[in-house]
Design an enzyme around this catalytic site. Structure first.
Site, short mmCIF file in Angstrom:
data_model
loop_
_atom_site.label_atom_id
_atom_site.label_comp_id
_atom_site.label_asym_id
_atom_site.label_seq_id
_atom_site.Cartn_x
_atom_site.Cartn_y
_atom_site.Cartn_z
N ASP A 39 0.86 -1.18 0.00
CA ASP A 39 0.00 0.00 0.00
C ASP A 39 0.89 1.23 0.00
O ASP A 39 1.87 1.30 0.74
CB ASP A 39 -0.88 -0.02 1.25
CG ASP A 39 -2.08 0.90 1.17
OD1 ASP A 39 -1.89 2.07 0.79
OD2 ASP A 39 -3.19 0.45 1.48
N CYS A 79 -7.10 3.46 -1.97
CA CYS A 79 -7.03 2.01 -1.79
C CYS A 79 -8.12 1.20 -2.49
O CYS A 79 -7.85 0.42 -3.39
CB CYS A 79 -7.05 1.68 -0.29
SG CYS A 79 -5.69 2.42 0.63
N LYS A 127 -4.23 -7.64 3.42
CA LYS A 127 -5.16 -6.59 3.01
C LYS A 127 -5.72 -6.85 1.62
O LYS A 127 -4.97 -7.04 0.66
CB LYS A 127 -4.43 -5.23 3.03
CG LYS A 127 -5.35 -4.05 2.72
CD LYS A 127 -4.62 -2.74 2.96
CE LYS A 127 -5.56 -1.56 2.75
NZ LYS A 127 -4.92 -0.26 3.05
N HIS A 250 -2.86 25.28 -7.97
CA HIS A 250 -4.14 24.97 -8.62
C HIS A 250 -5.20 24.89 -7.53
O HIS A 250 -4.94 24.36 -6.44
CB HIS A 250 -4.01 23.64 -9.37
CG HIS A 250 -5.19 23.31 -10.22
ND1 HIS A 250 -6.33 22.73 -9.71
CD2 HIS A 250 -5.41 23.45 -11.55
CE1 HIS A 250 -7.19 22.52 -10.69
NE2 HIS A 250 -6.67 22.96 -11.81
N ASP A 312 -1.05 -0.44 -4.60
CA ASP A 312 -2.33 0.13 -5.03
C ASP A 312 -2.20 1.58 -5.48
O ASP A 312 -2.94 2.06 -6.32
CB ASP A 312 -3.40 0.00 -3.93
CG ASP A 312 -2.98 0.62 -2.61
OD1 ASP A 312 -1.82 1.05 -2.47
OD2 ASP A 312 -3.83 0.65 -1.69
N HIS A 313 -1.24 2.29 -4.91
CA HIS A 313 -0.96 3.69 -5.28
C HIS A 313 0.34 4.08 -4.62
O HIS A 313 1.01 3.23 -4.01
CB HIS A 313 -2.10 4.63 -4.83
CG HIS A 313 -2.50 4.44 -3.40
ND1 HIS A 313 -1.71 4.83 -2.35
CD2 HIS A 313 -3.60 3.86 -2.85
CE1 HIS A 313 -2.29 4.52 -1.21
NE2 HIS A 313 -3.45 3.91 -1.49
#
Length: 535
Positions: A39, A79, A127, A250, A312-313
């Site tokens: 993760d 996630c 997980k 931004h 996942d990222h």
């Protein structure tokens, strides 16, 4: 100890005989598969210059003996939606996994279900979070009300915590327990199978830990490790990221920074420590991957097993004045993706654009199972294996772009990223109410200069391409309506007391200062059907 393991594994793997040419014939001859998914692992750490800042011996081992994908991305930088894409092979707008609480239907047929049906023994540890993730009521309300015209801090300020035991190796005990379970399963069950197996191990690390003494509603903002792992980090190599002034950010980035409690002042030491602790957590993650590799070697399974490692990222770790993910910047959206095993090319770096939806067709490709449905991804095997290439002629079909999208908390507009060659194009909401971003990663790898208005032709072309892939204004409207419906259901379940309940969520201090103002903003949001506006 890690260096010793590395030497043993490297020497053994190099000395092992090549797999037989007919290893693909029949179910019993297909390779085993082990998928390790961590993760929040920044994919840039798996290649230069990220690899210089922390020792990752087993990731380096996989690079040397397998294929690494240099441009691998999440399909949603949070996630549950990300994992829903990985297990289904479908983009987020197709799974409708809009936030960390809403994923796949529990009965959805995943790639593991298909492999089991075709003769594989299957097992999962750790997980998963592809049907629903750990999501407090704060998380949910924050996701639903992100379109409301208010600005409230939703997280504890990021911090570091060094445990007193300087030599402690197993800091993330839950992850180590799941790693032990996976190894025990390999030793006691998988070794006896006559059929191939597929093993999944999901790790929480290097995700930040919950803030100490802050309770359920204060999220995860503590980077936590021991001196043992910090010693794997080259402190002098840690880069202090450049930040734009708050006034030049931004508007969506500003919203994210504020809600993540990062808009205040941070010293260089604070920033560097957060990054150092994060890298140390990555080193601990690498060690658990190494335990799996070592176990396979000890059981004489290494040369019969394809190992895939991904995440996942990523983790921003104070880049762009943020921690956590929920962003299309490289630190958040770029993921590691490495494959090694029989039939996989060694020491190969692939620059093609790939993403997590490619895991599904890759798994079926390894198992020799034909694809019976339309998927968003493509098998990675034609890019990484001569053995599989003739059987999976998908290379010519692969698109030269990837899509990522985000609809959850800490970002106040649905976000869509199209990544292709040197360009990263990010569109928001309906494509009109929020200005887009365009980055040339070949000349601006830190993504500090938005050139969308400077190059209108490129911006227009990429936007048209994005709209041909996904009708993103329509998707944004669907998410906007979903958020309203979910909030109304929750509000009705709470009754007249809803304002007092919301006041005691993570944003309670600011809410209590002006409760009528924020209640009015919610009422106004519920009355309008227009596209969400940025604060």
């Amino acid at each position: 100890m890690l260096l010793l393991w590395m030497t043993v594994v490297s020497a053994s793997a190099l000395a092992a005989p090549a797999p037989p040419a007919d290893h693909r014939r029949g179910v019993a001859g297909t390779p085993n598969v082990v998928l390790v998914v961590s993760d929040s692992f920044d994919g840039r750490l798996t290649f230069y210059p990220g690899s210089q800042v922390v020792k990752l011996p087993f990731i380096n081992f996989m690079k040397a003996h397998g294929t690494s994908f240099l441009n691998a991305y999440t399909n949603s930088p949070i996630c549950c939606p990300s994992r829903a894409a990985m297990w289904s092979g479908l983009f987020t707008h197709l799974t409708e996994s809009w936030n960390n609480f809403k994923g796949l239907d529990p009965n959805y047929t995943t790639w593991m279900d298909v492999m089991k049906k075709h003769g594989y023994q299957t097992q999962k540890f750790g997980k998963l979070d592809y049907t629903s993730g750990h999501h407090s009521i704060s998380n949910r309300v924050e996701a639903w009300t992100r379109d409301v015209a208010f600005l409230l801090r939703q997280e504890g300020r990021p911090m570091v915590n060094l445990i007193p035991n300087k030599t402690k190796v197993r800091v993330m005990e839950e992850d180590w327990k799941n790693t032990d379970k996976a190894i025990s399963w390999l030793r006691n069950e998988a070794i006896n199978y006559t059929k191939p197996f597929v093993l999944y191990l999901g790790l929480n690390l290097p995700h930040p830990y919950p803030s100490p003494s802050s309770g359920e509603n204060f999220g995860s903002s503590t980077f936590h490790t021991s001196l043992y792992w910090l010693e794997k980090v080259s402190y002098d190599a840690i880069k202090i990221p450049k930040w734009l002034p708050l006034s030049e950010m931004h508007p969506v980035d500003y919203y994210s920074s504020y809600t993540k409690n990062c808009s205040g002042k941070f010293t260089d030491k604070e920033i560097k420590n957060i990054r150092a602790f994060y890298y140390a957590m990555c080193a601990e993650t690498d060690a658990m991957l190494g335990e799996i590799i070592l176990a396979l070697r000890q059981l004489n399974l290494l040369q019969k097993t394809i190992i895939i490692y991904t995440s996942d990222h990523g983790e921003l770790a104070m880049e762009h004045r943020q921690f956590y993910k929920m962003s299309m910047y490289e630190a958040s959206a770029h993921v590691p993706l490495l494959i090694m095993g029989p039939g996989i090319k060694a020491n190969l770096q692939v620059s093609n654009m790939v993403s997590l939806v490619d895991i599904y067709p890759t798994m079926l490709g390894i198992a020799g199972v034909p694809l019976l449905q339309n998927l968003s991804g493509y098998s990675l095997l034609p890019l990484s294996s001569e053995t599989f290439k003739s059987e999976h002629k998908l290379k010519s079909l692969r698109q030269p772009w990837i899509l990522s999208e985000f609809h959850g908390c800490n970002v106040n507009a649905s976000t869509y990223m199209l990544r292709t060659n040197q360009w990263k194009y990010i569109a928001y909401s309906d494509g009109a109410s929020v200005l887009p971003q365009l980055f040339d990663l070949s000349s601006d790898p830190d993504e500090l200069t938005n050139i969308a208005t400077k190059f209108p032709d490129i911006t227009y072309s990429l936007d048209q391409k994005l709209r041909s892939i996904i009708n993103y204004p329509k998707v944004s409207a669907s998410v906007h309506q979903y958020n309203k419906e979910q909030f109304i259901m929750w509000q009705q379940s709470i009754g007249q007391n809803y304002s007092n309940v919301i006041a005691n969520l993570r944003w309670h201090q600011e809410w209590l200062e002006k409760p009528k103002k924020y209640e009015s903003a919610i009422d106004q949001w519920l009355k309008t059907h227009n596209a969400p506006k940025t604060v």
